[in-house]
Motif scaffolding. Sequence first.
Motif, PDB file in Angstrom:
ATOM      1  N   THR A 291     -17.905   0.575  -9.187  1.00  0.00           N
ATOM      2  CA  THR A 291     -17.916  -0.882  -9.114  1.00  0.00           C
ATOM      3  C   THR A 291     -16.903  -1.391  -8.093  1.00  0.00           C
ATOM      4  N   ILE A 292     -15.706  -0.836  -8.124  1.00  0.00           N
ATOM      5  CA  ILE A 292     -14.667  -1.281  -7.195  1.00  0.00           C
ATOM      6  C   ILE A 292     -15.072  -0.960  -5.759  1.00  0.00           C
ATOM      7  N   ASP A 293     -15.647   0.231  -5.538  1.00  0.00           N
ATOM      8  CA  ASP A 293     -16.116   0.579  -4.195  1.00  0.00           C
ATOM      9  C   ASP A 293     -17.220  -0.370  -3.729  1.00  0.00           C
ATOM     10  N   THR A 294     -18.110  -0.733  -4.648  1.00  0.00           N
ATOM     11  CA  THR A 294     -19.177  -1.681  -4.304  1.00  0.00           C
ATOM     12  C   THR A 294     -18.587  -3.017  -3.873  1.00  0.00           C
ATOM     13  N   ALA A 295     -17.580  -3.474  -4.592  1.00  0.00           N
ATOM     14  CA  ALA A 295     -16.935  -4.739  -4.241  1.00  0.00           C
ATOM     15  C   ALA A 295     -16.254  -4.658  -2.879  1.00  0.00           C
ATOM     16  N   LYS A 296     -15.641  -3.509  -2.575  1.00  0.00           N
ATOM     17  CA  LYS A 296     -14.989  -3.345  -1.272  1.00  0.00           C
ATOM     18  C   LYS A 296     -15.993  -3.509  -0.135  1.00  0.00           C
ATOM     19  N   VAL A 297     -17.149  -2.855  -0.277  1.00  0.00           N
ATOM     20  CA  VAL A 297     -18.141  -2.914   0.795  1.00  0.00           C
ATOM     21  C   VAL A 297     -18.779  -4.292   0.865  1.00  0.00           C
ATOM     22  N   ALA A 298     -19.036  -4.917  -0.289  1.00  0.00           N
ATOM     23  CA  ALA A 298     -19.575  -6.277  -0.284  1.00  0.00           C
ATOM     24  C   ALA A 298     -18.606  -7.227   0.426  1.00  0.00           C
ATOM     25  N   ASN A 299     -17.337  -7.056   0.178  1.00  0.00           N
ATOM     26  CA  ASN A 299     -16.312  -7.862   0.831  1.00  0.00           C
ATOM     27  C   ASN A 299     -16.296  -7.604   2.343  1.00  0.00           C
TER      28      ASN A 299
ATOM     29  N   SER B 168     -10.135  -7.538  11.369  1.00  0.00           N
ATOM     30  CA  SER B 168      -9.108  -8.379  10.750  1.00  0.00           C
ATOM     31  C   SER B 168      -9.194  -8.213   9.240  1.00  0.00           C
ATOM     32  N   PRO B 169      -8.214  -8.722   8.479  1.00  0.00           N
ATOM     33  CA  PRO B 169      -8.219  -8.549   7.019  1.00  0.00           C
ATOM     34  C   PRO B 169      -9.463  -9.116   6.350  1.00  0.00           C
ATOM     35  N   LEU B 170      -9.791  -8.540   5.187  1.00  0.00           N
ATOM     36  CA  LEU B 170     -10.912  -9.019   4.390  1.00  0.00           C
ATOM     37  C   LEU B 170     -10.437 -10.130   3.449  1.00  0.00           C
ATOM     38  N   ARG B 171     -11.367 -10.683   2.690  1.00  0.00           N
ATOM     39  CA  ARG B 171     -11.011 -11.662   1.670  1.00  0.00           C
ATOM     40  C   ARG B 171     -10.246 -10.969   0.537  1.00  0.00           C
ATOM     41  N   PRO B 172      -9.440 -11.727  -0.220  1.00  0.00           N
ATOM     42  CA  PRO B 172      -8.711 -11.103  -1.333  1.00  0.00           C
ATOM     43  C   PRO B 172      -9.668 -10.466  -2.342  1.00  0.00           C
TER      44      PRO B 172
ATOM     45  N   VAL C 276     -10.568   3.402   0.447  1.00  0.00           N
ATOM     46  CA  VAL C 276     -11.821   4.144   0.604  1.00  0.00           C
ATOM     47  C   VAL C 276     -12.910   3.603  -0.317  1.00  0.00           C
ATOM     48  N   ALA C 277     -14.148   3.620   0.174  1.00  0.00           N
ATOM     49  CA  ALA C 277     -15.343   3.406  -0.647  1.00  0.00           C
ATOM     50  C   ALA C 277     -16.274   4.587  -0.386  1.00  0.00           C
ATOM     51  N   VAL C 278     -16.671   5.277  -1.445  1.00  0.00           N
ATOM     52  CA  VAL C 278     -17.488   6.483  -1.327  1.00  0.00           C
ATOM     53  C   VAL C 278     -18.944   6.142  -1.615  1.00  0.00           C
ATOM     54  N   LEU C 279     -19.852   6.704  -0.827  1.00  0.00           N
ATOM     55  CA  LEU C 279     -21.277   6.415  -1.000  1.00  0.00           C
ATOM     56  C   LEU C 279     -22.114   7.665  -0.763  1.00  0.00           C
TER      57      LEU C 279
ATOM     58  N   SER D 290     -13.551   4.038   5.233  1.00  0.00           N
ATOM     59  CA  SER D 290     -12.116   3.999   4.990  1.00  0.00           C
ATOM     60  C   SER D 290     -11.415   3.169   6.057  1.00  0.00           C
ATOM     61  N   HIS D 291     -10.655   2.199   5.612  1.00  0.00           N
ATOM     62  CA  HIS D 291      -9.822   1.423   6.520  1.00  0.00           C
ATOM     63  C   HIS D 291      -8.772   0.687   5.701  1.00  0.00           C
ATOM     64  N   ARG D 292      -7.616   0.490   6.270  1.00  0.00           N
ATOM     65  CA  ARG D 292      -6.504  -0.117   5.547  1.00  0.00           C
ATOM     66  C   ARG D 292      -6.852  -1.505   5.006  1.00  0.00           C
ATOM     67  N   THR D 293      -7.745  -2.231   5.660  1.00  0.00           N
ATOM     68  CA  THR D 293      -8.096  -3.580   5.206  1.00  0.00           C
ATOM     69  C   THR D 293      -8.916  -3.569   3.923  1.00  0.00           C
ATOM     70  N   MET D 294      -9.438  -2.410   3.525  1.00  0.00           N
ATOM     71  CA  MET D 294     -10.287  -2.344   2.333  1.00  0.00           C
ATOM     72  C   MET D 294      -9.490  -2.132   1.054  1.00  0.00           C
ATOM     73  N   ARG D 295      -8.209  -1.926   1.158  1.00  0.00           N
ATOM     74  CA  ARG D 295      -7.397  -1.755  -0.038  1.00  0.00           C
ATOM     75  C   ARG D 295      -7.355  -3.069  -0.818  1.00  0.00           C
ATOM     76  N   PRO D 296      -7.609  -3.037  -2.136  1.00  0.00           N
ATOM     77  CA  PRO D 296      -7.560  -4.280  -2.917  1.00  0.00           C
ATOM     78  C   PRO D 296      -6.207  -4.978  -2.814  1.00  0.00           C
ATOM     79  N   THR D 297      -6.241  -6.274  -2.963  1.00  0.00           N
ATOM     80  CA  THR D 297      -5.032  -7.082  -2.901  1.00  0.00           C
ATOM     81  C   THR D 297      -4.152  -6.845  -4.119  1.00  0.00           C
ATOM     82  N   LEU D 298      -4.789  -6.706  -5.267  1.00  0.00           N
ATOM     83  CA  LEU D 298      -4.073  -6.568  -6.534  1.00  0.00           C
ATOM     84  C   LEU D 298      -4.898  -5.711  -7.481  1.00  0.00           C
ATOM     85  N   ALA D 299      -4.221  -4.858  -8.235  1.00  0.00           N
ATOM     86  CA  ALA D 299      -4.855  -4.105  -9.323  1.00  0.00           C
ATOM     87  C   ALA D 299      -4.278  -4.608 -10.641  1.00  0.00           C
ATOM     88  N   ILE D 300      -5.150  -5.045 -11.528  1.00  0.00           N
ATOM     89  CA  ILE D 300      -4.740  -5.413 -12.883  1.00  0.00           C
ATOM     90  C   ILE D 300      -5.204  -4.295 -13.802  1.00  0.00           C
TER      91      ILE D 300
END
Length: 428
Positions: free
Chosen positions: A108-116, A141-145, A162-165, A177-187
């Motif tokens: 799910t998190i990988d899917t959100a990264k690619v959608a973003n 450039s950076p992605l959305r939060p 990373v997002a694996v597919l 894989s790219h540094r901009t794909m790292r989530p802004t925050l993990a809860i």
Amino acid sequence: MTSTDRGPNETIFTLEATQLKYGHGAVEELGWELKRLGLARVLLVADPHLRRLGLTERVQGIIEQAGVRVTTFEDIHVEPTIDSFGAAARFAAEQDVDGFVALGGGSTIDTAKVANLIRTHGGAIIDYVNAPVGGGRKPPSPLRPLIAVPTTSGSGSEATTVAVLDIPDLKMKTGISHRTMRPTLAIVDPELARTTPAAVTAACGLDVVCHAVESFISRPFDARPRPATPDERPPYQGSNPVADIWSLKAIEFGGRYLRRAVRDGDDLEARGTMMLGATMAGIGFGTAGVHIPHACAYPLAGLKHGYRAEGYPTGHNFVPHGFSVIVTSPAAFRFTYDAAPDKHIRAAELLTGGPITDPGPHSLPDALIALMKDVGAPAGIAALGYEDADIPALVQGALKQQRLLVGAPKAAGAAEIETIFRQSIANW
């Protein structure tokens, strides 16, 4: 001192970690975090099976109570494909959102990264897939939060770039894989892992262990060639003193808590600590990288689809990622032992909870096999449906993962990878 004076090898490493909020009830602060980020409308990307548990509605309510509008996407594959990523990306591209929330496991998190990624920068997914499989395009450039709210304890995707597919036409898995794909925050809220089935907990936890061990014994950052520019420094930079701290703690948590987490779903100390360990391992390998077991895992997951995974609510056969990485890890670490004996033995000590009385190349493989047995992992690649005749194709699939293999502490070519696969037919 000029760059020429420094010599040809790298002298710099970076650590770019996701912000982390951890603890019981942490998910209740999601709305506050969205407002802190200035978000007005978000796309909630959620594991569809969480709705029957009431968790999706709960999170939707938390978001709406904060005055943030929410649209939900739930068409998630357990092991995402380029097509399932494409469906999410198309949906996201049609939405007027300024941020994302991911609720679920690594898929799910990988899917959100690619959608973003596609919502922000457009283009075709294959353009961004790691070369040589895809175009290796870098986001400009950076992605959305993106706030990641994991409900399993494995992939560490909430802390990685990373997002694996799976690309079925090529019969292989790969990644973006790219540094901009790292989530802004993990809860990370331990209470969200309570309902995860034991077999899923086992696969996820073994992924944590493999992430942490691979990153801890990866090729040192200063053994790599110095990049021509900072932009060309890879996300996976090799082991370094800071990444080692995160990886070592995650290995310790795996040795101390994974068996308990698998045995008792209500053991929130064990399940919560494994969730924290997954994030910590993600920070470690998100900087240092993974190598041989993960390179071997991609063809194991993509070449055949005959394995029926217990505990996963899906109608199709697939190999859970944690199982695909762990089955070759004993042979892989037997091979890499002489490149860093002390690190291999230290990892074995943390997994077993004490000093190794007879240290050697077998120490870490033995510790991993004992853990695999105790949590019900497959015994080897034969249990996943592979035989000797499949090994040449598996080797070729692994060799395509050069982004990973360059991080191994010693070079692994076709002959070495073939030996690792053959030794992994059955680990016991």
